[in-house]
Design a protein around this motif. Sequence first.
Motif, short mmCIF file in Angstrom:
data_model
loop_
_atom_site.label_atom_id
_atom_site.label_comp_id
_atom_site.label_asym_id
_atom_site.label_seq_id
_atom_site.Cartn_x
_atom_site.Cartn_y
_atom_site.Cartn_z
N ARG A 278 2.40 1.55 -3.79
CA ARG A 278 1.07 2.37 -4.47
C ARG A 278 0.00 3.91 -4.03
O ARG A 278 0.18 4.39 -5.27
N ILE A 279 0.33 4.46 -3.24
CA ILE A 279 0.54 5.72 -2.56
C ILE A 279 1.29 6.13 -3.11
O ILE A 279 0.97 7.64 -3.41
N HIS A 280 2.88 5.89 -3.49
CA HIS A 280 3.82 7.04 -4.18
C HIS A 280 3.02 7.19 -5.51
O HIS A 280 3.41 8.22 -6.02
N VAL B 148 0.39 9.26 -5.81
CA VAL B 148 0.12 10.88 -5.81
C VAL B 148 1.47 11.30 -7.35
O VAL B 148 1.24 12.48 -7.24
N PRO C 81 0.97 -1.62 -0.11
CA PRO C 81 -0.08 -0.16 -0.06
C PRO C 81 1.26 1.29 -0.60
O PRO C 81 0.45 1.76 -0.53
N GLU C 82 2.18 1.02 0.79
CA GLU C 82 3.17 2.67 0.35
C GLU C 82 3.24 3.33 -1.16
O GLU C 82 3.18 3.87 -1.29
#
Length: 91
Positions: free
Chosen positions: A33-35, A38, A30-31
């Motif tokens: 994917r967030i990047h 963004v 998930p980290e």
Amino acid sequence: DGYEYEYMEVEVDEYDDRGVAPAMQYIYDPEIRIHMLVVHGMLHLVGYDHIEDDDYELMVVREDEVLAELRKRLGDNFGVKEALSAGGQKG
């Protein structure tokens, strides 16, 4: 409310394989994917789009460049694991 809204009708394909969603279908962290989201969103904010094929190609190339630079500067996991483990240490 003082605002005027313009609504437009758009055709939506049953499945559009462009954009960030298909690129993330095999990314489970998930980290990371967030990047990716963004970077994708920031590129939209500075004028990139993926409606036309040529624009799509430009945006994908730029996403890859930005993500590669982030990996180079922050590591393969974008520095997330180090930040989490450092935050959990008391000193």
